[in-house]
Motif scaffolding. Structure first.
Motif, PDB file in Angstrom:
ATOM      1  N   THR A  41       0.843  -1.189   0.000  1.00 35.02           N
ATOM      2  CA  THR A  41       0.000   0.000   0.000  1.00 35.02           C
ATOM      3  C   THR A  41       0.879   1.239   0.000  1.00 35.02           C
ATOM      4  OG1 THR A  41      -1.731  -1.153   1.226  1.00 35.02           O
ATOM      5  CG2 THR A  41      -1.787   1.249   1.259  1.00 35.02           C
ATOM      6  N   ALA A  42       0.554   2.197  -0.874  1.00 36.72           N
ATOM      7  CA  ALA A  42       1.316   3.444  -0.959  1.00 36.72           C
ATOM      8  C   ALA A  42       0.421   4.600  -0.527  1.00 36.72           C
ATOM      9  CB  ALA A  42       1.822   3.662  -2.365  1.00 36.72           C
ATOM     10  N   THR A  43       0.864   5.336   0.486  1.00 40.39           N
ATOM     11  CA  THR A  43       0.110   6.475   1.005  1.00 40.39           C
ATOM     12  C   THR A  43       0.900   7.757   0.803  1.00 40.39           C
ATOM     13  OG1 THR A  43      -0.850   5.045   2.709  1.00 40.39           O
ATOM     14  CG2 THR A  43      -1.042   7.422   3.037  1.00 40.39           C
ATOM     15  N   VAL A  44       0.252   8.770   0.210  1.00 41.45           N
ATOM     16  CA  VAL A  44       0.902  10.058  -0.006  1.00 41.45           C
ATOM     17  C   VAL A  44       0.582  10.964   1.178  1.00 41.45           C
ATOM     18  CG1 VAL A  44       1.122  12.065  -1.526  1.00 41.45           C
ATOM     19  CG2 VAL A  44       0.664   9.789  -2.496  1.00 41.45           C
ATOM     20  N   LYS A  45       1.645  11.529   1.779  1.00 41.39           N
ATOM     21  CA  LYS A  45       1.461  12.374   2.957  1.00 41.39           C
ATOM     22  C   LYS A  45       2.128  13.730   2.777  1.00 41.39           C
ATOM     23  CE  LYS A  45       0.687   8.951   6.559  1.00 41.39           C
ATOM     24  NZ  LYS A  45       1.005   8.568   7.951  1.00 41.39           N
ATOM     25  N   ALA A  46       1.518  14.741   3.376  1.00 42.87           N
ATOM     26  CA  ALA A  46       2.119  16.067   3.509  1.00 42.87           C
ATOM     27  C   ALA A  46       2.303  16.281   4.998  1.00 42.87           C
ATOM     28  CB  ALA A  46       1.221  17.138   2.911  1.00 42.87           C
ATOM     29  N   ASP A  59       2.379  14.951   8.502  1.00 38.44           N
ATOM     30  CA  ASP A  59       1.753  13.771   9.095  1.00 38.44           C
ATOM     31  C   ASP A  59       0.369  13.493   8.517  1.00 38.44           C
ATOM     32  OD1 ASP A  59       3.927  13.355  10.773  1.00 38.44           O
ATOM     33  OD2 ASP A  59       3.106  14.682  12.340  1.00 38.44           O
ATOM     34  N   ALA A  60      -0.123  14.382   7.667  1.00 38.65           N
ATOM     35  CA  ALA A  60      -1.481  14.248   7.142  1.00 38.65           C
ATOM     36  C   ALA A  60      -1.475  13.534   5.798  1.00 38.65           C
ATOM     37  CB  ALA A  60      -2.127  15.624   6.990  1.00 38.65           C
ATOM     38  N   THR A  61      -2.466  12.665   5.587  1.00 40.49           N
ATOM     39  CA  THR A  61      -2.621  11.981   4.311  1.00 40.49           C
ATOM     40  C   THR A  61      -3.240  12.933   3.291  1.00 40.49           C
ATOM     41  OG1 THR A  61      -2.902   9.836   5.393  1.00 40.49           O
ATOM     42  CG2 THR A  61      -3.724  10.034   3.144  1.00 40.49           C
ATOM     43  N   VAL A  62      -2.695  12.947   2.084  1.00 38.69           N
ATOM     44  CA  VAL A  62      -3.226  13.798   1.020  1.00 38.69           C
ATOM     45  C   VAL A  62      -4.452  13.119   0.424  1.00 38.69           C
ATOM     46  CG1 VAL A  62      -2.759  14.881  -1.216  1.00 38.69           C
ATOM     47  CG2 VAL A  62      -0.947  14.736   0.519  1.00 38.69           C
ATOM     48  N   ALA A  63      -5.602  13.701   0.613  1.00 34.20           N
ATOM     49  CA  ALA A  63      -6.853  13.110   0.151  1.00 34.20           C
ATOM     50  C   ALA A  63      -6.878  12.994  -1.369  1.00 34.20           C
ATOM     51  CB  ALA A  63      -8.036  13.952   0.639  1.00 34.20           C
ATOM     52  N   ASP A  69       0.385  18.161  -7.756  1.00 31.99           N
ATOM     53  CA  ASP A  69      -0.616  19.021  -8.394  1.00 31.99           C
ATOM     54  C   ASP A  69      -0.324  20.474  -8.031  1.00 31.99           C
ATOM     55  OD1 ASP A  69      -1.505  19.325  -5.769  1.00 31.99           O
ATOM     56  OD2 ASP A  69      -3.168  17.916  -5.999  1.00 31.99           O
ATOM     57  N   ASP A  70      -1.308  21.332  -8.164  1.00 28.26           N
ATOM     58  CA  ASP A  70      -1.082  22.752  -7.885  1.00 28.26           C
ATOM     59  C   ASP A  70      -0.792  23.028  -6.417  1.00 28.26           C
ATOM     60  OD1 ASP A  70      -1.475  23.299 -10.526  1.00 28.26           O
ATOM     61  OD2 ASP A  70      -3.603  23.822 -10.301  1.00 28.26           O
ATOM     62  N   THR A  71      -1.152  22.101  -5.544  1.00 27.38           N
ATOM     63  CA  THR A  71      -0.973  22.311  -4.106  1.00 27.38           C
ATOM     64  C   THR A  71       0.209  21.524  -3.555  1.00 27.38           C
ATOM     65  OG1 THR A  71      -3.355  22.643  -3.869  1.00 27.38           O
ATOM     66  CG2 THR A  71      -2.108  22.188  -1.854  1.00 27.38           C
ATOM     67  N   TYR A  72       0.430  20.328  -4.103  1.00 26.56           N
ATOM     68  CA  TYR A  72       1.433  19.408  -3.533  1.00 26.56           C
ATOM     69  C   TYR A  72       2.534  19.086  -4.542  1.00 26.56           C
ATOM     70  CZ  TYR A  72      -2.250  18.677  -0.081  1.00 26.56           C
ATOM     71  OH  TYR A  72      -3.211  18.859   0.883  1.00 26.56           O
ATOM     72  N   ARG A  73       3.752  18.960  -4.025  1.00 27.95           N
ATOM     73  CA  ARG A  73       4.885  18.616  -4.863  1.00 27.95           C
ATOM     74  C   ARG A  73       4.904  17.116  -5.144  1.00 27.95           C
ATOM     75  NH1 ARG A  73       7.773  22.123  -1.156  1.00 27.95           N
ATOM     76  NH2 ARG A  73       8.003  24.173  -2.135  1.00 27.95           N
TER      77      ARG A  73
END
Length: 506
Positions: free
Chosen positions: A190-195, A197-201, A242-246
């Protein structure tokens, strides 16, 4: 075929702009250590800002992870099946335009550099990158190290510094070793994208394989391809941002092995004369006697001494070569694990100076100890059968001792001489020239010559005939013999035999 990118230093300078910046990657430890090589960011170890840079290491097929010398340089170990690598990535969207490596001497300078899986050429440690990430590795196919004092990284700032940095976190249930034929497919972790400690929805990742001739991505699984030779594949989960996350990525190494169910199959291949076995092939051994029902064999350790451990499945023998394998003479071992699972032995199958051997480490032996079996019994052979019993536990009778040269001993049966090698330093002081012995040892080969690795010897007959007459005469006339039974003069220094007694001559 992977592309080779070539860029001159002039072109590198032309790419750089007035707002280019640079950072130096260099550690300052006062004690020698090794990198973690567990996927964690070790940027701070090299004096880099861990919020702006990621530095991850992988030990590859080498025993040790990249090392950090207290002298200030860091070392990459080499291995025929893939050595150490270190991957450096920008976490701020910066474009790395070039790197300049300083090596600790010309003999340690054979570094490889890849960008997005493609090899990059360079001169005198200067490489054009034009990417947010690069990987350096050991370009040697042997155990020669690469030692780097520092890496100067030139980069231009990203155009999206207001974006939030992300990381891809992989669950720890991924498989790192697999064999086609037994393992058809493997589930991706499983791969989870985080910013932070928060998971990027809503964030999704794209999976890729660095070598689709060994492993392909098929939906949520890895599809293994049956190789003629094993290899190491990098499995990567990439988040495009995306426009918000690298953007970010995470990867792990999957070792794909050529699989064997029986020792007979291994021996048939490794002795077929193909030169690839001189270098070695990544293989796994499953110890299965009935493939349809996956019934495991019970093997015995017939002899273990130092780095040499010999196993036998009742028909064939194999040398496991490696330090501290944890197996002892007489043990019974099997690939049966708990809950009906099957284990394997992973390593490099090779021919070393003519001798077939399976180079392994303790961590790569998944077989379990079934119990202690009966005392191993050597197979009695005649010397013309040595070539048919390489790595076998053997005994040879009526062998007459001829001479010794350090560890190289000569015996003969009838008028035919054969070689015996004192591999494990047995005490041979009591060997008498002309006497006959029953020899016990392991069948071996050195280049084109078959021989016996000596384990023990038992005298069965004293010297006879002319030898006996000479021996008796020597007792009476003071002839000086060395311990190999050779006549020496009075200027000889060391332990000798005079009139049947051992004397030290100085």
């Amino acid at each position: 075929m992977k592309k080779i990118f070539t860029l001159t230093l002039l072109a590198i300078l032309g790419m750089s702009s007035a707002w280019a910046d640079e950072v130096t990657m260099k550690h300052s430890l006062t004690t020698t250590a090794n990198m973690k090589a567990d996927g964690s960011n070790e940027a701070e170890t090299f004096g880099l800002d861990a919020s702006a840079w990621s530095v991850t290491a992988d030990k590859g097929a080498s025993t040790n992870a990249p090392g950090l010398n207290k002298a200030g340089d860091f070392r990459l170990y080499g291995n025929a099946n893939g050595g150490n690598t270190i991957t450096v990535s920008s976490l701020t969207g910066a474009t790395i335009t070039s790197i300049a490596m300083t090596f600790n001497g010309a003999s340690y300078s054979n570094a490889s550099v890849t960008v997005e899986g493609n090899a990059v050429s360079g001169t005198d440690g200067n490489f054009a990158i034009n990417s947010s990430s690069f990987t350096i590795g050991n370009g040697n196919a042997s155990n020669i190290q690469v030692r780097i004092s520092q890496i100067v990284i030139t980069y231009t700032a990203g155009t999206s510094d207001n974006k939030q940095t992300t990381t891809v976190v992989l669950s720890d249930d991924y498989v790192t070793k697999a064999t086609p034929g037994k393992d058809a497919t493997l589930a991706l972790p499983t791969a989870t994208v985080k910013a932070g400690d928060a998971t990027v929805a809503g964030a999704t990742v794209t999976w890729s394989s660095s070598d689709e001739s060994l492993a392909k991505i098929n939906g949520s699984n890895i599809e293994l391809v049956n190789p003629t030779e094993g290899g190491i594949v990098t499995i990567t989960a990439s988040y495009a941002g995306d426009d918000t996350y690298r953007q970010s990525s995470a990867s792990y190494k999957l070792s794909v092995y050529k699989g064997y169910f029986t020792l007979a199959e291994m021996l048939k291949d490794v002795t077929n004369g193909d030169e690839k076995w001189n270098k070695g092939v990544m293989v796994s051994y499953w110890g299965i006697i009935e493939q349809q029902s996956m019934t495991s064999a019970v093997l015995q350790v017939v002899y273990a001494n130092g780095q040499n451990t010999y196993i036998n499945d009742g028909q064939n023998s194999m040398l496991l070569y490696g330090s501290n394998l944890g197996l002892t003479t007489g043990q019974l071992i099997t690939s049966d694990l708990e809950n009906g699972q099957k284990g394997a032995i992973y390593g490099t199958l090779k021919v070393y100076n003519g001798l077939p051997e399976f180079e392994v480490s303790k961590d790569d032996i998944e077989f379990t100890v079934y119990g202690d079996g009966p005392t191993p019994t050597p197979t009695e052979i005649t010397i013309d059968k040595l070539g048919e019993n390489v790595n076998g536990y053997l005994t040879i009778k009526d062998a007459e001792y001829v001479s010794a040269n350090v560890k190289n001993l000569v015996f003969k049966v009838g008028e035919t001489e054969f070689a015996v090698y004192n591999q494990w330093g047995m005490n041979i002081d009591d060997l008498v020239a002309g006497a006959k012995y029953t020899l016990t040892g392991m069948g071996s080969k050195y280049k084109e010559n078959y021989q016996l690795y000596l384990i023990s010897f038992v005298k069965t007959a004293d010297p006879t005939g002319i030898s006996a007459v000479k021996a008796a005469a020597a007792v009476q006339n003071g002839t000086i013999y060395n311990l190999a039974g050779q006549v020496v003069n009075r200027g000889y220094k060391g332990l000798v035999i005079i009139n049947g007694k051992k004397v030290v001559m100085k």
